[in-house]
Design a protein around this motif. Structure first.
Motif, PDB file in Angstrom:
ATOM      1  N   LEU A   1       0.830  -1.203   0.000  1.00  0.00           N
ATOM      2  CA  LEU A   1       0.000   0.000   0.000  1.00  0.00           C
ATOM      3  C   LEU A   1       0.862   1.249   0.000  1.00  0.00           C
ATOM      4  CD1 LEU A   1      -2.476  -1.154   2.796  1.00  0.00           C
ATOM      5  CD2 LEU A   1      -2.822  -1.327   0.330  1.00  0.00           C
ATOM      6  N   LYS A   2       0.309   2.320  -0.563  1.00  0.00           N
ATOM      7  CA  LYS A   2       0.970   3.623  -0.505  1.00  0.00           C
ATOM      8  C   LYS A   2      -0.112   4.684  -0.441  1.00  0.00           C
ATOM      9  CE  LYS A   2       1.299   4.373  -5.457  1.00  0.00           C
ATOM     10  NZ  LYS A   2       2.060   4.864  -6.546  1.00  0.00           N
ATOM     11  N   LYS A   3       0.264   5.829   0.081  1.00  0.00           N
ATOM     12  CA  LYS A   3      -0.670   6.950   0.180  1.00  0.00           C
ATOM     13  C   LYS A   3      -0.071   8.131  -0.548  1.00  0.00           C
ATOM     14  CE  LYS A   3      -3.724   9.007   3.520  1.00  0.00           C
ATOM     15  NZ  LYS A   3      -4.146   8.956   4.913  1.00  0.00           N
ATOM     16  N   GLU A   4      -0.817   8.669  -1.512  1.00  0.00           N
ATOM     17  CA  GLU A   4      -0.387   9.844  -2.270  1.00  0.00           C
ATOM     18  C   GLU A   4      -1.539  10.833  -2.340  1.00  0.00           C
ATOM     19  OE1 GLU A   4       0.872   8.526  -6.136  1.00  0.00           O
ATOM     20  OE2 GLU A   4       2.805   7.831  -5.407  1.00  0.00           O
ATOM     21  N   LYS A   5      -1.297  12.055  -1.889  1.00  0.00           N
ATOM     22  CA  LYS A   5      -2.300  13.121  -1.937  1.00  0.00           C
ATOM     23  C   LYS A   5      -3.610  12.681  -1.303  1.00  0.00           C
ATOM     24  CE  LYS A   5      -0.158  15.207  -5.937  1.00  0.00           C
ATOM     25  NZ  LYS A   5      -0.257  15.597  -7.329  1.00  0.00           N
TER      26      LYS A   5
ATOM     27  N   GLU B   1      -0.855  -3.799  -7.699  1.00  0.00           N
ATOM     28  CA  GLU B   1      -1.481  -4.951  -8.352  1.00  0.00           C
ATOM     29  C   GLU B   1      -0.464  -5.612  -9.273  1.00  0.00           C
ATOM     30  OE1 GLU B   1      -4.352  -6.123  -7.646  1.00  0.00           O
ATOM     31  OE2 GLU B   1      -5.441  -4.480  -6.743  1.00  0.00           O
ATOM     32  N   ASP B   2      -0.202  -6.898  -9.071  1.00  0.00           N
ATOM     33  CA  ASP B   2       0.701  -7.660  -9.938  1.00  0.00           C
ATOM     34  C   ASP B   2       0.199  -7.731 -11.372  1.00  0.00           C
ATOM     35  OD1 ASP B   2       2.766  -8.436  -8.182  1.00  0.00           O
ATOM     36  OD2 ASP B   2       1.516 -10.025  -7.358  1.00  0.00           O
ATOM     37  N   CYS B   3      -1.115  -7.748 -11.513  1.00  0.00           N
ATOM     38  CA  CYS B   3      -1.734  -8.000 -12.818  1.00  0.00           C
ATOM     39  C   CYS B   3      -1.611  -6.863 -13.810  1.00  0.00           C
ATOM     40  CB  CYS B   3      -3.233  -8.262 -12.631  1.00  0.00           C
ATOM     41  SG  CYS B   3      -4.136  -6.780 -12.108  1.00  0.00           S
ATOM     42  N   CYS B   4      -1.440  -5.664 -13.283  1.00  0.00           N
ATOM     43  CA  CYS B   4      -1.749  -4.506 -14.123  1.00  0.00           C
ATOM     44  C   CYS B   4      -0.639  -3.457 -14.098  1.00  0.00           C
ATOM     45  CB  CYS B   4      -3.035  -3.875 -13.626  1.00  0.00           C
ATOM     46  SG  CYS B   4      -4.359  -5.086 -13.381  1.00  0.00           S
ATOM     47  N   ASP B   5      -0.750  -2.519 -15.007  1.00  0.00           N
ATOM     48  CA  ASP B   5       0.201  -1.413 -15.049  1.00  0.00           C
ATOM     49  C   ASP B   5      -0.170  -0.299 -14.083  1.00  0.00           C
ATOM     50  OD1 ASP B   5       1.703  -2.635 -17.026  1.00  0.00           O
ATOM     51  OD2 ASP B   5       0.531  -1.732 -18.645  1.00  0.00           O
ATOM     52  N   ASP B   6      -1.316  -0.422 -13.437  1.00  0.00           N
ATOM     53  CA  ASP B   6      -1.804   0.632 -12.554  1.00  0.00           C
ATOM     54  C   ASP B   6      -2.136   0.044 -11.191  1.00  0.00           C
ATOM     55  OD1 ASP B   6      -2.459   3.210 -11.911  1.00  0.00           O
ATOM     56  OD2 ASP B   6      -4.285   3.298 -13.106  1.00  0.00           O
ATOM     57  N   ASP B   7      -2.171   0.903 -10.184  1.00  0.00           N
ATOM     58  CA  ASP B   7      -2.557   0.500  -8.844  1.00  0.00           C
ATOM     59  C   ASP B   7      -4.075   0.557  -8.705  1.00  0.00           C
ATOM     60  OD1 ASP B   7       0.112   0.277  -7.943  1.00  0.00           O
ATOM     61  OD2 ASP B   7       0.199   2.418  -7.521  1.00  0.00           O
ATOM     62  N   THR B   8      -4.589  -0.168  -7.720  1.00  0.00           N
ATOM     63  CA  THR B   8      -6.001  -0.100  -7.366  1.00  0.00           C
ATOM     64  C   THR B   8      -6.187   0.928  -6.268  1.00  0.00           C
ATOM     65  OG1 THR B   8      -6.584  -2.346  -7.995  1.00  0.00           O
ATOM     66  CG2 THR B   8      -7.869  -1.379  -6.220  1.00  0.00           C
ATOM     67  N   VAL B   9      -7.204   1.750  -6.388  1.00  0.00           N
ATOM     68  CA  VAL B   9      -7.559   2.672  -5.305  1.00  0.00           C
ATOM     69  C   VAL B   9      -8.196   1.838  -4.197  1.00  0.00           C
ATOM     70  CG1 VAL B   9      -9.064   4.581  -4.608  1.00  0.00           C
ATOM     71  CG2 VAL B   9      -7.896   4.652  -6.828  1.00  0.00           C
ATOM     72  N   ARG B  10      -7.630   1.909  -2.993  1.00  0.00           N
ATOM     73  CA  ARG B  10      -8.240   1.246  -1.840  1.00  0.00           C
ATOM     74  C   ARG B  10      -9.187   2.201  -1.125  1.00  0.00           C
ATOM     75  NH1 ARG B  10      -6.357  -3.626   0.441  1.00  0.00           N
ATOM     76  NH2 ARG B  10      -8.152  -3.287   1.772  1.00  0.00           N
TER      77      ARG B  10
ATOM     78  N   THR C   1     -17.806   5.823  -6.617  1.00  0.00           N
ATOM     79  CA  THR C   1     -17.596   4.465  -7.105  1.00  0.00           C
ATOM     80  C   THR C   1     -16.253   4.380  -7.824  1.00  0.00           C
ATOM     81  OG1 THR C   1     -18.699   4.886  -9.216  1.00  0.00           O
ATOM     82  CG2 THR C   1     -20.072   4.019  -7.430  1.00  0.00           C
ATOM     83  N   TRP C   2     -15.669   3.184  -7.839  1.00  0.00           N
ATOM     84  CA  TRP C   2     -14.441   2.910  -8.589  1.00  0.00           C
ATOM     85  C   TRP C   2     -14.283   1.407  -8.725  1.00  0.00           C
ATOM     86  CZ3 TRP C   2     -14.575   4.425  -3.546  1.00  0.00           C
ATOM     87  CH2 TRP C   2     -13.913   3.641  -2.605  1.00  0.00           C
ATOM     88  N   LYS C   3     -13.378   1.014  -9.601  1.00  0.00           N
ATOM     89  CA  LYS C   3     -13.087  -0.405  -9.843  1.00  0.00           C
ATOM     90  C   LYS C   3     -11.620  -0.683  -9.544  1.00  0.00           C
ATOM     91  CE  LYS C   3     -16.512  -1.346 -13.409  1.00  0.00           C
ATOM     92  NZ  LYS C   3     -17.061  -2.686 -13.292  1.00  0.00           N
ATOM     93  N   THR C   4     -11.318  -1.958  -9.314  1.00  0.00           N
ATOM     94  CA  THR C   4      -9.928  -2.362  -9.159  1.00  0.00           C
ATOM     95  C   THR C   4      -9.227  -2.186 -10.506  1.00  0.00           C
ATOM     96  OG1 THR C   4     -10.576  -4.652  -9.612  1.00  0.00           O
ATOM     97  CG2 THR C   4     -10.325  -4.024  -7.293  1.00  0.00           C
ATOM     98  N   ALA C   5      -7.904  -2.189 -10.485  1.00  0.00           N
ATOM     99  CA  ALA C   5      -7.126  -1.975 -11.712  1.00  0.00           C
ATOM    100  C   ALA C   5      -7.440  -3.018 -12.783  1.00  0.00           C
ATOM    101  CB  ALA C   5      -5.627  -1.979 -11.388  1.00  0.00           C
ATOM    102  N   ASP C   6      -7.786  -4.241 -12.373  1.00  0.00           N
ATOM    103  CA  ASP C   6      -8.125  -5.284 -13.340  1.00  0.00           C
ATOM    104  C   ASP C   6      -9.598  -5.271 -13.740  1.00  0.00           C
ATOM    105  OD1 ASP C   6      -9.356  -6.328 -11.073  1.00  0.00           O
ATOM    106  OD2 ASP C   6      -7.988  -8.036 -10.902  1.00  0.00           O
ATOM    107  N   GLY C   7     -10.386  -4.386 -13.119  1.00  0.00           N
ATOM    108  CA  GLY C   7     -11.798  -4.243 -13.458  1.00  0.00           C
ATOM    109  C   GLY C   7     -12.701  -5.316 -12.891  1.00  0.00           C
ATOM    110  N   LEU C   8     -12.187  -6.189 -12.032  1.00  0.00           N
ATOM    111  CA  LEU C   8     -12.971  -7.316 -11.538  1.00  0.00           C
ATOM    112  C   LEU C   8     -13.802  -7.016 -10.288  1.00  0.00           C
ATOM    113  CD1 LEU C   8     -10.392 -10.196 -12.079  1.00  0.00           C
ATOM    114  CD2 LEU C   8     -12.315  -9.519 -13.551  1.00  0.00           C
ATOM    115  N   VAL C   9     -13.462  -5.958  -9.557  1.00  0.00           N
ATOM    116  CA  VAL C   9     -14.197  -5.613  -8.335  1.00  0.00           C
ATOM    117  C   VAL C   9     -14.661  -4.163  -8.435  1.00  0.00           C
ATOM    118  CG1 VAL C   9     -14.099  -5.461  -5.811  1.00  0.00           C
ATOM    119  CG2 VAL C   9     -12.765  -7.212  -6.999  1.00  0.00           C
ATOM    120  N   THR C  10     -15.909  -3.942  -8.038  1.00  0.00           N
ATOM    121  CA  THR C  10     -16.482  -2.595  -8.010  1.00  0.00           C
ATOM    122  C   THR C  10     -16.726  -2.195  -6.564  1.00  0.00           C
ATOM    123  OG1 THR C  10     -17.581  -2.981 -10.124  1.00  0.00           O
ATOM    124  CG2 THR C  10     -18.418  -1.172  -8.784  1.00  0.00           C
ATOM    125  N   TYR C  11     -16.376  -0.957  -6.233  1.00  0.00           N
ATOM    126  CA  TYR C  11     -16.599  -0.410  -4.894  1.00  0.00           C
ATOM    127  C   TYR C  11     -17.563   0.767  -4.982  1.00  0.00           C
ATOM    128  CZ  TYR C  11     -12.341  -2.958  -3.642  1.00  0.00           C
ATOM    129  OH  TYR C  11     -11.403  -3.923  -3.435  1.00  0.00           O
TER     130      TYR C  11
END
Length: 184
Positions: free
Chosen positions: A83-87, A94-103, A113-123
């Protein structure tokens, strides 16, 4: 007399520290964030088992600095989170993707609303004024986060200044934090 004064001072300081710890656990810190990167052990009951979440160290991944957390399960399995915190936004590597997931977004609001970087989970943020009763605490003013996975839907609860405090599945409490190891 010195011994008595030192003992009294020691007992008063322990009592003050214990009160603050208990207040942090059940009351959190209303001036803090919902998702804090705590440097302490967190004991979490999950269904009929438990795990201990612990901050380990900083780790470089793809040129970015993350805080490594281990989740050590009763079974002996260990899961690593980065995990990291920015702004004000908390991200998970995420190992799967080029981008991080917003926690957790900065200043989350009902309806976000938002999705994980792989698009598999919706929050989706359901509320920032929810309540949750666990065997340990009765919480108020929690962030309630609906999470839709391929295998089901969960509702997670976060307290300002402490972070995750519990989860429900179909309105049934399935997870909650406890102040010490269930083995004790």
């Amino acid at each position: 007399m010195k011994y008595f004064c030192l003992l009294t001072l020691f007992l008063v300081s322990i009592n003050s520290f214990s009160q603050k710890e208990g207040q942090l656990f059940c009351d959190g810190d209303p001036n803090s964030d919902y998702f804090t990167l705590l440097d302490s052990n967190k004991y979490i009951i999950w269904r009929n088992t438990y795990y201990v979440e612990k901050m380990e160290r900083q780790k470089q991944l793809n040129g970015k600095t993350y805080v490594e957390y281990s989740q050590s399960w009763e079974s002996g399995d260990v899961v690593k989170l980065y995990l990291k915190k920015e702004k004000g936004v908390v991200y998970q590597f995420e190992d799967c993707c080029d981008d991080d997931t917003v926690r957790m977004p900065n200043h989350p609001q009902k309806g976000d609303t938002w999705k994980t970087a792989d698009g598999l989970v919706t929050y989706e943020v359901i509320s920032i004024e929810s309540e949750l009763k666990t065997p340990v605490c009765s919480y108020k003013n929690l962030l309630e986060l609906k999470s839709i996975f391929s295998n089901g839907e969960f509702t997670f609860f976060y307290q300002k200044g402490y972070g995750y405090v519990g989860a429900k599945e179909k309105d049934i409490l399935i997870s909650f934090v406890v102040p010490r190891s269930p083995k004790e």
